[in-house]
Design an enzyme around this catalytic site. Sequence first.
Site, PDB file in Angstrom:
ATOM      1  N   HIS A   1       0.829  -1.202   0.000  1.00 41.60           N
ATOM      2  CA  HIS A   1       0.000   0.000   0.000  1.00 41.60           C
ATOM      3  C   HIS A   1       0.873   1.266   0.000  1.00 41.60           C
ATOM      4  CE1 HIS A   1      -3.637   2.374   1.217  1.00 41.60           C
ATOM      5  NE2 HIS A   1      -2.703   3.166   1.714  1.00 41.60           N
ATOM      6  N   GLU A   2       1.797   1.343   0.930  1.00 43.29           N
ATOM      7  CA  GLU A   2       2.616   2.560   1.032  1.00 43.29           C
ATOM      8  C   GLU A   2       3.517   2.715  -0.187  1.00 43.29           C
ATOM      9  OE1 GLU A   2       1.739   4.745   3.050  1.00 43.29           O
ATOM     10  OE2 GLU A   2       0.626   3.573   4.520  1.00 43.29           O
TER      11      GLU A   2
ATOM     12  N   HIS B   1       1.700   4.227  -2.988  1.00 40.23           N
ATOM     13  CA  HIS B   1       1.649   5.695  -2.929  1.00 40.23           C
ATOM     14  C   HIS B   1       2.911   6.303  -3.542  1.00 40.23           C
ATOM     15  CE1 HIS B   1      -2.013   6.212  -0.777  1.00 40.23           C
ATOM     16  NE2 HIS B   1      -1.600   5.721   0.378  1.00 40.23           N
TER      17      HIS B   1
ATOM     18  N   HIS C   1      -5.742   6.547  -2.799  1.00 39.19           N
ATOM     19  CA  HIS C   1      -6.639   5.549  -2.217  1.00 39.19           C
ATOM     20  C   HIS C   1      -7.745   5.141  -3.165  1.00 39.19           C
ATOM     21  CE1 HIS C   1      -5.198   6.766   2.002  1.00 39.19           C
ATOM     22  NE2 HIS C   1      -4.483   5.785   1.493  1.00 39.19           N
ATOM     23  N   CYS C   2      -8.137   3.883  -3.036  1.00 39.59           N
ATOM     24  CA  CYS C   2      -9.116   3.290  -3.945  1.00 39.59           C
ATOM     25  C   CYS C   2     -10.387   3.009  -3.140  1.00 39.59           C
ATOM     26  CB  CYS C   2      -8.526   1.989  -4.483  1.00 39.59           C
ATOM     27  SG  CYS C   2      -9.646   1.070  -5.524  1.00 39.59           S
TER      28      CYS C   2
ATOM     29  N   CYS D   1      -9.227  -3.835  -2.587  1.00 38.22           N
ATOM     30  CA  CYS D   1      -7.994  -3.441  -3.269  1.00 38.22           C
ATOM     31  C   CYS D   1      -6.956  -3.044  -2.218  1.00 38.22           C
ATOM     32  CB  CYS D   1      -8.287  -2.264  -4.188  1.00 38.22           C
ATOM     33  SG  CYS D   1      -6.822  -1.517  -4.933  1.00 38.22           S
TER      34      CYS D   1
ATOM     35  N   CYS E   1      -6.590  -3.777  -7.499  1.00 36.16           N
ATOM     36  CA  CYS E   1      -7.777  -4.019  -8.303  1.00 36.16           C
ATOM     37  C   CYS E   1      -7.450  -3.670  -9.756  1.00 36.16           C
ATOM     38  CB  CYS E   1      -8.948  -3.181  -7.802  1.00 36.16           C
ATOM     39  SG  CYS E   1      -8.789  -1.429  -8.193  1.00 36.16           S
TER      40      CYS E   1
END
Lengths: 183, 450
Positions: free
Chosen positions: A137-138, A141, A147-148, A153, A172
């Site tokens: 996740h990070e 970025h 963000h989704c 996702c 996703c």
Amino acid sequence: MTFLKNEKKIILSLVDAPKSYVDGEIAEKISVFFKRKVLIDFISIPLEKFLNPIRDQYNSTEILKYFIFNHPIENEDKNCLIVRKDLFIPILTFVFGEAHLNGNYCIVSTHRLCERFYKRVPDTKIFRKRLLKEIVHELGHTFGLTHCINDLCVMHNSFTIEDTDRKKEYFCEECFSELDDLL
Amino acid sequence: MDKKNASILIVDDEIIVRESMKNWLEEEGYLVFVAENGDEALSVLGKKEFDLVFLDIKMPGIDGIEVLKKIKSIYPFIDVVMMTAYASIGSAVEAMKIGAYDYLTKPFDPEYLSMLVKKIISHRSLEKENVKLKERLESALKQVHIVGESDGIKKVLKAVEDVAPTDVSVLITGESGTGKEMVARAIHYSSLRRFEPLVVVSCGSLPEGLIESELFGYERGAFTGALYKKKGKFEAANGGTLFLDEIGELTPKMQVDLLRVLQEKEICRIGSNKTMKVDFRVISATNRDLKKMVEEKTFREDLFYRLNVYNIHIPPLRERKEDIPLLVEHFIKQLKRRMGKEIEGITPQALKKLMKYPWPGNVRELENAVERAFVVAHGKLITTEDFSFLGDRNPELEIPSGISLSELEKIHIEKVLEECDYNISQAAKILDIDRTTLYNKMKKYDISKK
Ligand SMILES: [Zn+2]
Ligand SMILES: [Zn+2]
């Protein structure tokens, strides 16, 4: 593997954390997702400097700043710090991690990823799964993804550990094709 | 308005607040600008259009309240959220009177901040939304594996499209593994509530004693072990969609409780006497025959009618076999990028095998099977061999009773020929007869390639 021709790397920098946190499957999957070589590094940061005694938490924005100042990174490697302390940013009660959008640095805390934090029996498998998701996740970025809204996702924002557990470790369709353009 | 076009201005004299909040909101996907005092804020506001301003109440120079008054008089349509330290709640209340949308006490709860911004931005853009709804529906459907061209799946797609923009309750029926939760997700993500939460409750997996506290939440000390107060699922779904999976498993008591919540749109945490309003859309799903359960009086009729305002039935995979090739292609594409393995597709023979299999576990079973085969496959294409784990349970091997020996021979020869795509040598080998004999038998039984 042909896709690893990319010279730029992803560096997972462990701060007072063992290699076993990220080696093996986690490092491999990250390498596949972002099509880059992954290096595991150990670094030391005087984290006490960033402790807010009233909150009993560590300021992630300041930790990142300190790190960048002391470890300038060559040729656009992406660097993910992994710390075991509870993190906050001044405006929020806590964060699982923080990243520089379209930048080269991010940080992930394992503090709230361990079952022990929720007063349950620690489970390495669950822990590693969560850690993988938060790192992906990070790093997402740092590659420019935001963000989704799809809660399955990996780029969905986690506010609770249930959010993290629900989402998958991969992107996703939409985020994937966006990432593909950005890589 | 797309989230990415929404712009936010943060006004705070502390650099660390500006920086960390900007960074965080950028991760959320907004365009973020900062100003360190009231004068700078007003000058930035004069140059660019903004949707939302976060404004610190206590600043040197002109204070937040004065800036708020100016913003509201010059740009009355911009929403302003005040930020305050705990000590200045008084001025926050004053700010609300002047027209601030809300105020936040530092430090903020990240979930609250995220929801608040989403709420403001999505409400600002309702009219523009409808146009893009269809577009979004298409991408939502693809994301959740609703793929196919059969009449059965087309009907489902049409239903999702019709019902998504409305607010009616939807009951999704279908065998397990057909993708009921996926359809619920598609509805939520293409509805106007999509920026609000989608909360999933699996009614079958909640233990009897826990279900009430899970759904309603509780106050600290409501019962032994309630060390913290906890939001229930009803509360968590506020503004968004509540998806009740396996609704047929709900206990009689919970049926009554749920009905009351749906009628009164009000809940009360356990251990509290304060009621609060909740507003969510309900989508429920079941693989059971609820109508029959109503007749048998194991499911409340009034609840059934409240949940089943609109019914979407998903046909089992065996009734839409023509979708298998598209589904397989979709799964392979996904696995390819997830696992980084160079697999181009599937051999025609393997696909034939999948088309013949009855798929009692439906799309989920197909997805698992393709994943399993993908992992073991060695070549560029997934072969019949990679699906060998499916081999044993081909019901078409069952021999119908009351059949003559020659009829049986005909059926068997046809079957083997089909499997070999009418390659005579190959079929003859399997049948352990020579090619001439096979030709003669084909002539005798009038078998030819279809
Ligand atoms: Zn994030
Ligand atoms: Zn996504």
